[in-house]
Design a protein around this motif. Structure first.
Motif, PDB file in Angstrom:
ATOM      1  N   LEU A  88       4.440   0.838  -4.711  1.00  0.00           N
ATOM      2  CA  LEU A  88       5.813   1.337  -4.727  1.00  0.00           C
ATOM      3  C   LEU A  88       5.919   2.736  -4.122  1.00  0.00           C
ATOM      4  CD1 LEU A  88       8.783   1.075  -5.782  1.00  0.00           C
ATOM      5  CD2 LEU A  88       7.958   2.053  -7.934  1.00  0.00           C
ATOM      6  N   LEU A  89       4.984   3.599  -4.476  1.00  0.00           N
ATOM      7  CA  LEU A  89       5.077   5.008  -4.082  1.00  0.00           C
ATOM      8  C   LEU A  89       4.374   5.324  -2.754  1.00  0.00           C
ATOM      9  CD1 LEU A  89       4.346   6.480  -7.613  1.00  0.00           C
ATOM     10  CD2 LEU A  89       6.552   6.572  -6.429  1.00  0.00           C
ATOM     11  N   LEU A  90       3.263   4.638  -2.478  1.00  0.00           N
ATOM     12  CA  LEU A  90       2.462   4.968  -1.308  1.00  0.00           C
ATOM     13  C   LEU A  90       2.618   3.981  -0.159  1.00  0.00           C
ATOM     14  CD1 LEU A  90      -0.877   5.795  -3.197  1.00  0.00           C
ATOM     15  CD2 LEU A  90       0.873   7.424  -2.441  1.00  0.00           C
ATOM     16  N   GLY A  91       3.183   2.828  -0.442  1.00  0.00           N
ATOM     17  CA  GLY A  91       3.213   1.760   0.566  1.00  0.00           C
ATOM     18  C   GLY A  91       2.063   0.809   0.298  1.00  0.00           C
ATOM     19  N   TRP A  92       2.257  -0.480   0.620  1.00  0.00           N
ATOM     20  CA  TRP A  92       1.299  -1.487   0.176  1.00  0.00           C
ATOM     21  C   TRP A  92      -0.073  -1.357   0.825  1.00  0.00           C
ATOM     22  CZ3 TRP A  92      -1.075  -5.081   3.348  1.00  0.00           C
ATOM     23  CH2 TRP A  92      -0.536  -5.255   4.618  1.00  0.00           C
ATOM     24  N   TRP A  93      -0.146  -0.953   2.090  1.00  0.00           N
ATOM     25  CA  TRP A  93      -1.464  -0.933   2.739  1.00  0.00           C
ATOM     26  C   TRP A  93      -2.273   0.302   2.341  1.00  0.00           C
ATOM     27  CZ3 TRP A  93      -3.161   2.725   6.299  1.00  0.00           C
ATOM     28  CH2 TRP A  93      -2.190   3.582   6.821  1.00  0.00           C
ATOM     29  N   ILE A  94      -1.618   1.459   2.203  1.00  0.00           N
ATOM     30  CA  ILE A  94      -2.333   2.658   1.730  1.00  0.00           C
ATOM     31  C   ILE A  94      -2.788   2.453   0.290  1.00  0.00           C
ATOM     32  CG2 ILE A  94      -2.120   5.099   1.162  1.00  0.00           C
ATOM     33  CD1 ILE A  94      -0.220   5.445   3.467  1.00  0.00           C
ATOM     34  N   ALA A  95      -1.872   1.975  -0.545  1.00  0.00           N
ATOM     35  CA  ALA A  95      -2.214   1.735  -1.948  1.00  0.00           C
ATOM     36  C   ALA A  95      -3.297   0.672  -2.070  1.00  0.00           C
ATOM     37  CB  ALA A  95      -0.971   1.302  -2.719  1.00  0.00           C
ATOM     38  N   GLY A  96      -3.214  -0.356  -1.234  1.00  0.00           N
ATOM     39  CA  GLY A  96      -4.213  -1.422  -1.284  1.00  0.00           C
ATOM     40  C   GLY A  96      -5.611  -0.912  -0.991  1.00  0.00           C
ATOM     41  N   LEU A  97      -5.765  -0.182   0.101  1.00  0.00           N
ATOM     42  CA  LEU A  97      -7.085   0.349   0.470  1.00  0.00           C
ATOM     43  C   LEU A  97      -7.600   1.339  -0.578  1.00  0.00           C
ATOM     44  CD1 LEU A  97      -6.564   0.933   4.313  1.00  0.00           C
ATOM     45  CD2 LEU A  97      -7.900  -0.877   3.214  1.00  0.00           C
ATOM     46  N   ALA A  98      -6.718   2.253  -1.019  1.00  0.00           N
ATOM     47  CA  ALA A  98      -7.123   3.247  -2.019  1.00  0.00           C
ATOM     48  C   ALA A  98      -7.526   2.575  -3.329  1.00  0.00           C
ATOM     49  CB  ALA A  98      -5.980   4.231  -2.263  1.00  0.00           C
ATOM     50  N   THR A  99      -6.800   1.536  -3.711  1.00  0.00           N
ATOM     51  CA  THR A  99      -7.083   0.840  -4.970  1.00  0.00           C
ATOM     52  C   THR A  99      -8.409   0.098  -4.906  1.00  0.00           C
ATOM     53  OG1 THR A  99      -4.721   0.555  -5.429  1.00  0.00           O
ATOM     54  CG2 THR A  99      -6.244  -0.910  -6.588  1.00  0.00           C
ATOM     55  N   ILE A 100      -8.679  -0.572  -3.797  1.00  0.00           N
ATOM     56  CA  ILE A 100      -9.935  -1.315  -3.656  1.00  0.00           C
ATOM     57  C   ILE A 100     -11.138  -0.384  -3.818  1.00  0.00           C
ATOM     58  CG2 ILE A 100     -11.378  -2.589  -2.018  1.00  0.00           C
ATOM     59  CD1 ILE A 100      -8.751  -3.784  -0.902  1.00  0.00           C
ATOM     60  N   VAL A 101     -11.093   0.765  -3.155  1.00  0.00           N
ATOM     61  CA  VAL A 101     -12.196   1.725  -3.239  1.00  0.00           C
ATOM     62  C   VAL A 101     -12.307   2.290  -4.659  1.00  0.00           C
ATOM     63  CG1 VAL A 101     -13.082   3.938  -2.413  1.00  0.00           C
ATOM     64  CG2 VAL A 101     -12.065   2.324  -0.796  1.00  0.00           C
ATOM     65  N   ALA A 102     -11.184   2.731  -5.222  1.00  0.00           N
ATOM     66  CA  ALA A 102     -11.196   3.365  -6.544  1.00  0.00           C
ATOM     67  C   ALA A 102     -11.578   2.371  -7.640  1.00  0.00           C
ATOM     68  CB  ALA A 102      -9.828   3.972  -6.839  1.00  0.00           C
ATOM     69  N   ALA A 103     -11.043   1.156  -7.567  1.00  0.00           N
ATOM     70  CA  ALA A 103     -11.352   0.155  -8.586  1.00  0.00           C
ATOM     71  C   ALA A 103     -12.826  -0.236  -8.540  1.00  0.00           C
ATOM     72  CB  ALA A 103     -10.482  -1.082  -8.383  1.00  0.00           C
ATOM     73  N   THR A 104     -13.390  -0.326  -7.348  1.00  0.00           N
ATOM     74  CA  THR A 104     -14.812  -0.651  -7.214  1.00  0.00           C
ATOM     75  C   THR A 104     -15.671   0.471  -7.787  1.00  0.00           C
ATOM     76  OG1 THR A 104     -14.355  -1.961  -5.222  1.00  0.00           O
ATOM     77  CG2 THR A 104     -16.638  -1.294  -5.596  1.00  0.00           C
ATOM     78  N   MET A 105     -15.272   1.715  -7.567  1.00  0.00           N
ATOM     79  CA  MET A 105     -16.010   2.852  -8.136  1.00  0.00           C
ATOM     80  C   MET A 105     -15.950   2.834  -9.661  1.00  0.00           C
ATOM     81  SD  MET A 105     -14.788   5.820  -5.452  1.00  0.00           S
ATOM     82  CE  MET A 105     -15.512   7.157  -6.416  1.00  0.00           C
ATOM     83  N   GLY A 106     -14.761   2.613 -10.213  1.00  0.00           N
ATOM     84  CA  GLY A 106     -14.618   2.554 -11.667  1.00  0.00           C
ATOM     85  C   GLY A 106     -15.380   1.382 -12.265  1.00  0.00           C
ATOM     86  N   ALA A 107     -15.337   0.233 -11.581  1.00  0.00           N
ATOM     87  CA  ALA A 107     -16.067  -0.940 -12.046  1.00  0.00           C
ATOM     88  C   ALA A 107     -17.572  -0.689 -12.036  1.00  0.00           C
ATOM     89  CB  ALA A 107     -15.729  -2.146 -11.167  1.00  0.00           C
ATOM     90  N   SER A 108     -18.045   0.039 -11.037  1.00  0.00           N
ATOM     91  CA  SER A 108     -19.478   0.341 -10.936  1.00  0.00           C
ATOM     92  C   SER A 108     -19.943   1.218 -12.093  1.00  0.00           C
ATOM     93  CB  SER A 108     -19.774   1.033  -9.601  1.00  0.00           C
ATOM     94  OG  SER A 108     -19.436   0.197  -8.504  1.00  0.00           O
ATOM     95  N   ILE A 109     -19.098   2.154 -12.510  1.00  0.00           N
ATOM     96  CA  ILE A 109     -19.435   3.001 -13.658  1.00  0.00           C
ATOM     97  C   ILE A 109     -19.605   2.154 -14.914  1.00  0.00           C
ATOM     98  CG2 ILE A 109     -18.570   4.806 -15.203  1.00  0.00           C
ATOM     99  CD1 ILE A 109     -17.166   6.036 -12.749  1.00  0.00           C
ATOM    100  N   LEU A 110     -18.664   1.242 -15.129  1.00  0.00           N
ATOM    101  CA  LEU A 110     -18.729   0.371 -16.306  1.00  0.00           C
ATOM    102  C   LEU A 110     -19.922  -0.574 -16.216  1.00  0.00           C
ATOM    103  CD1 LEU A 110     -17.049   0.131 -18.841  1.00  0.00           C
ATOM    104  CD2 LEU A 110     -15.726  -1.680 -17.756  1.00  0.00           C
ATOM    105  N   PHE A 111     -20.226  -1.044 -15.020  1.00  0.00           N
ATOM    106  CA  PHE A 111     -21.375  -1.916 -14.789  1.00  0.00           C
ATOM    107  C   PHE A 111     -22.667  -1.221 -15.214  1.00  0.00           C
ATOM    108  CE2 PHE A 111     -24.920  -3.063 -12.017  1.00  0.00           C
ATOM    109  CZ  PHE A 111     -24.962  -4.448 -12.122  1.00  0.00           C
ATOM    110  N   PHE A 112     -22.842   0.032 -14.804  1.00  0.00           N
ATOM    111  CA  PHE A 112     -24.060   0.767 -15.134  1.00  0.00           C
ATOM    112  C   PHE A 112     -24.158   1.054 -16.634  1.00  0.00           C
ATOM    113  CE2 PHE A 112     -24.372   1.975 -10.553  1.00  0.00           C
ATOM    114  CZ  PHE A 112     -25.685   1.523 -10.368  1.00  0.00           C
ATOM    115  N   ILE A 113     -23.014   1.342 -17.262  1.00  0.00           N
ATOM    116  CA  ILE A 113     -23.028   1.576 -18.712  1.00  0.00           C
ATOM    117  C   ILE A 113     -23.460   0.310 -19.446  1.00  0.00           C
ATOM    118  CG2 ILE A 113     -21.573   2.024 -20.725  1.00  0.00           C
ATOM    119  CD1 ILE A 113     -19.959   3.943 -18.999  1.00  0.00           C
TER     120      ILE A 113
END
Length: 256
Positions: A88-113
């Motif tokens: 909504l705020l950033l546009g679908w393609w910017i938000a999409g790319l940013a989310t994929i990278v950020a979500a993968t980073m957050g998921a990796s932290i939980l994976f290691f824990i």
């Protein structure tokens, strides 16, 4: 260094990340901070956030990614609201790319824990159903991971934890997460961008209600306006398609 002291250090390294995670989640829950991840909060702050994005786009993207990493690492169940908000705020393609990278980073932290705190013990004592699950993931880790990522039925947090416990290699976990969440992420971000006129009208109505001095100003935007049945069916079909290689492999092994 004595053996008991080494054991204490080993236990601290093993359980401290999990203990900190639980503590942070408890603090955010009891302080009510988690309520900021809601549709209501999005509508109430839409005008200010839109102006901030217009003035500081790059900074806004970085803040968005930081929030997303934290939300995923802390297992917030409403992280999808961030994806919609980003679209909504950033546009679908910017938000999409940013989310994929950020979500993968957050998921990796939980994976290691999960891998360090729980995985070692469960792998050493795996029996019966748990052992069969572990064997299945070891043989077809890529296909199972893609299926779990592409299908919206399984909680995102659970899919971050279980592979770590079952011993899925981090390299496979990382790239299947990066690829597997892409379709759903872009779909949610695109749905968010399409809500611009609806959210703007809701925000204007809310601000007018507050300016009039009303104490009960509600938000009528619902989850059903964002997550449609067609969207879930499409993502589910995509996830089932990822199981085709496993099905073919099993059929070929079946005796005539």
């Amino acid at each position: 260094m004595s053996l008991p002291h080494q054991n204490k250090i080993s236990l601290a390294k093993r359980w401290l990340p999990l203990a900190l995670l639980v503590l942070i989640i408890a603090v955010l829950y009891f302080t009510g901070t988690y309520k900021w991840l809601s549709i209501e909060a999005l509508v109430q702050n839409y005008t200010r956030m839109s102006q901030f994005v217009a003035d500081y786009l790059l900074f806004a993207v970085l803040i968005y990614m930081a929030f997303y990493v934290v939300a995923v690492a802390l297992s917030f169940p409403a992280a999808w609201v961030l994806t919609v908000s980003g679209g909504l705020l950033l546009g679908w393609w910017i938000a999409g790319l940013a989310t994929i990278v950020a979500a993968t980073m957050g998921a990796s932290i939980l994976f290691f824990i999960a891998k360090t705190s729980l995985g070692e013990h469960m792998r050493q004592n795996a029996k019966g159903y748990v052992q069969r699950m572990r064997d299945g993931f070891q043989k077809d880790a890529v296909n199972y991971m893609l299926f779990l990522r592409l299908t919206p039925v399984f909680p995102f947090t659970l899919v971050n934890i279980v592979p770590g416990i079952l011993g899925v290699p981090f390299s496979i976990f990382f790239w299947t997460t990066l690829v597997g969440i892409a379709p759903g992420t872009f779909a949610y971000a695109y749905a968010g961008e399409g809500l611009d006129s609806i959210v703007r009208a809701q925000a204007d109505a809310y601000e007018a209600c507050m300016a009039a001095g009303n104490a009960t100003c509600g938000i009528s935007l619902k989850v059903g306006n964002i997550i449609t049945t067609d969207l879930l069916i499409a993502l589910g079909a995509l996830g089932l398609a990822s199981l085709i290689p496993i099905i073919i492999k099993r059929v070929r092994k079946t005796p005539a």
